[in-house]
Design a protein around this motif. Structure first.
Motif, PDB file in Angstrom:
ATOM      1  N   PHE A  55     -21.327 -13.271 -21.046  1.00  0.00           N
ATOM      2  CA  PHE A  55     -22.233 -12.700 -22.042  1.00  0.00           C
ATOM      3  C   PHE A  55     -21.956 -11.212 -22.059  1.00  0.00           C
ATOM      4  O   PHE A  55     -21.890 -10.575 -21.002  1.00  0.00           O
ATOM      5  N   GLY A  56     -21.758 -10.632 -23.262  1.00  0.00           N
ATOM      6  CA  GLY A  56     -21.418  -9.227 -23.211  1.00  0.00           C
ATOM      7  C   GLY A  56     -21.503  -8.471 -24.519  1.00  0.00           C
ATOM      8  O   GLY A  56     -21.614  -9.046 -25.606  1.00  0.00           O
ATOM      9  N   TYR A  57     -21.464  -7.157 -24.352  1.00  0.00           N
ATOM     10  CA  TYR A  57     -21.513  -6.187 -25.448  1.00  0.00           C
ATOM     11  C   TYR A  57     -20.216  -5.393 -25.476  1.00  0.00           C
ATOM     12  O   TYR A  57     -19.442  -5.394 -24.530  1.00  0.00           O
ATOM     13  N   GLY A  58     -20.032  -4.693 -26.600  1.00  0.00           N
ATOM     14  CA  GLY A  58     -18.903  -3.773 -26.693  1.00  0.00           C
ATOM     15  C   GLY A  58     -17.740  -4.364 -27.456  1.00  0.00           C
ATOM     16  O   GLY A  58     -17.908  -4.970 -28.516  1.00  0.00           O
ATOM     17  N   ILE A  59     -16.550  -4.227 -26.916  1.00  0.00           N
ATOM     18  CA  ILE A  59     -15.334  -4.530 -27.671  1.00  0.00           C
ATOM     19  C   ILE A  59     -15.114  -6.017 -27.930  1.00  0.00           C
ATOM     20  O   ILE A  59     -14.486  -6.381 -28.928  1.00  0.00           O
ATOM     21  N   PHE A  60     -15.624  -6.903 -27.076  1.00  0.00           N
ATOM     22  CA  PHE A  60     -15.295  -8.314 -27.253  1.00  0.00           C
ATOM     23  C   PHE A  60     -15.960  -8.973 -28.451  1.00  0.00           C
ATOM     24  O   PHE A  60     -15.318  -9.772 -29.150  1.00  0.00           O
ATOM     25  N   PRO A  61     -17.230  -8.689 -28.753  1.00  0.00           N
ATOM     26  CA  PRO A  61     -17.767  -9.251 -30.005  1.00  0.00           C
ATOM     27  C   PRO A  61     -16.960  -8.822 -31.228  1.00  0.00           C
ATOM     28  O   PRO A  61     -16.764  -9.615 -32.160  1.00  0.00           O
ATOM     29  N   ILE A 109     -10.079  -1.365 -29.155  1.00  0.00           N
ATOM     30  CA  ILE A 109     -10.405  -0.371 -28.124  1.00  0.00           C
ATOM     31  C   ILE A 109     -10.217   1.043 -28.667  1.00  0.00           C
ATOM     32  O   ILE A 109     -11.065   1.924 -28.470  1.00  0.00           O
ATOM     33  N   ASN A 110      -9.108   1.265 -29.349  1.00  0.00           N
ATOM     34  CA  ASN A 110      -8.816   2.606 -29.852  1.00  0.00           C
ATOM     35  C   ASN A 110      -9.802   3.073 -30.915  1.00  0.00           C
ATOM     36  O   ASN A 110     -10.036   4.274 -31.068  1.00  0.00           O
ATOM     37  N   GLY A 133     -25.345   3.568 -18.332  1.00  0.00           N
ATOM     38  CA  GLY A 133     -24.288   4.524 -18.632  1.00  0.00           C
ATOM     39  C   GLY A 133     -23.717   4.276 -20.011  1.00  0.00           C
ATOM     40  O   GLY A 133     -24.231   3.463 -20.784  1.00  0.00           O
ATOM     41  N   ASP A 134     -22.632   4.997 -20.333  1.00  0.00           N
ATOM     42  CA  ASP A 134     -21.934   4.848 -21.612  1.00  0.00           C
ATOM     43  C   ASP A 134     -20.656   4.045 -21.383  1.00  0.00           C
ATOM     44  O   ASP A 134     -19.788   4.463 -20.595  1.00  0.00           O
ATOM     45  N   PHE A 135     -20.531   2.918 -22.083  1.00  0.00           N
ATOM     46  CA  PHE A 135     -19.430   1.990 -21.844  1.00  0.00           C
ATOM     47  C   PHE A 135     -18.822   1.509 -23.159  1.00  0.00           C
ATOM     48  O   PHE A 135     -19.471   1.536 -24.208  1.00  0.00           O
ATOM     49  N   ILE A 136     -17.567   1.044 -23.075  1.00  0.00           N
ATOM     50  CA  ILE A 136     -16.972   0.338 -24.210  1.00  0.00           C
ATOM     51  C   ILE A 136     -17.039  -1.179 -23.987  1.00  0.00           C
ATOM     52  O   ILE A 136     -16.828  -1.948 -24.923  1.00  0.00           O
TER      53      ILE A 136
END
Length: 301
Positions: free
Chosen positions: A135-141, A172-173, A191-194
């Motif tokens: 389960f996750g946030y960021g680049i994978f969705p 990512i870029n 924190g701040d994450f990708i």
């Protein structure tokens, strides 16, 4: 003779195995076989008149079968699940130790040990209530959404994985880090994450190994974080993988059972399903220990 319920996705992977061949495989190894195709509605009519559920497909078919079992409460009496990994990624099968010689293991199912498999219970996300992989946030969705636009039925499994890695590099870029409010077993790790992924298996998506030591039966999640300052380093790591070159990247990893997380963004995924939430919606994740049981492959497999 043991009874097997064969749940088959005929469109999985390269569509190498058909109904008759799979039934013959099981019967020649001492099982009677009831066949269910995931492309027909009646496949959801699982019942207790079986000794083992055999899933011939990829991670998506495993997830759909587990959802069906959990919703029908059949899992109150755990039924062994055996995998015939026919999908593109097969992240669940790989985590369990299954490889390309899986056909040789079928005869061992009669006496093989069972592997407890934890499940992640999700609260707050209306259309996703649990996950098996991550389960996750960021680049994978965003990668998952992009893959839908670049899907080509003629691509081989290997071509699909390489295409996904190149798309991930582009994502990512272009992706800006978001603030994540995160607590793991009561400890703050915001924190701040990708990328912020709560992992139950070792790999995700195109066989990208984020948590090489993950054990889905150890009653702990691995929380994988890629901070903003590592964006370029992580992009270079993915680009190298797309070219078949293995470089080292050290993931920031936490362990825990109860997680609360919110993200300064709107898209999240649970396994292969993308959902959209209001920004900074707090989601609670809770580990449900050992609610599934998979037949383990031989240690030499």
């Amino acid at each position: 003779m043991k009874r097997a319920t064969l749940i088959h996705n005929p469109k999985a992977g390269d569509e190498e195995y058909g109904k008759e061949e799979l039934i013959t495989l099981l019967e020649s190894n001492g099982f009677t076989c009831r066949y269910l195709s995931t492309k027909k509605k009646e496949w959801e009519l699982l019942d207790e008149d079986t000794d083992v559920f055999v899933i011939a497909g990829g991670d998506g078919t495993v997830k759909k079968t587990a959802k069906n079992l959990l919703e029908k409460k059949l899992i109150d009496k755990p039924y062994p699940i055996a995998l015939l990994p026919l999908g593109t990624a097969n992240n669940i099968a790989r985590t369990l130790g299954l490889n390309s010689d899986w056909k040789k293991n079928i005869a061992d199912w009669h006496h093989a040990p069972l592997k407890k498999f934890d499940v992640g219970r999700i609260y707050t996300v209306e259309d996703s209530h649990f996950f098996l992989e991550s389960f996750g946030y960021g680049i994978f969705p965003y990668l998952m959404a992009e893959m839908e636009h670049h899907k080509n039925e003629d691509d081989s499994a290997e071509e699909s994985k390489n295409k996904a890695l190149l798309l991930l590099y582009e994502v990512i870029n272009s992706y800006e880090a978001r603030h994540c409010k995160l607590t793991v077993d009561g400890s703050d790790h915001s924190g701040d994450f990708i990328l912020a992924e709560i992992m139950n298996t070792q790999s995700i998506g195109p066989n990208l190994i984020l948590s090489p030591l993950a054990d889905p039966g150890d009653e702990e999640f691995e929380v994988i974080l890629v901070p903003e300052r590592h964006k370029q380093k992580f992009a270079e790591y993915i680009l190298s993988k797309s070219k078949g070159v293995e470089k080292t990247y050290q993931f920031h990893t936490l362990k825990g059972k109860e997680i609360t997380i919110s993200w300064e963004g709107t898209h999240v995924h649970a396994d292969d399903k993308i959902s959209k939430l209001e920004k900074n919606t707090e989601v609670k994740i809770e580990l449900k220990a050992g609610v599934l049981e998979f037949i383990e492959p031989p240690k030499s497999a």
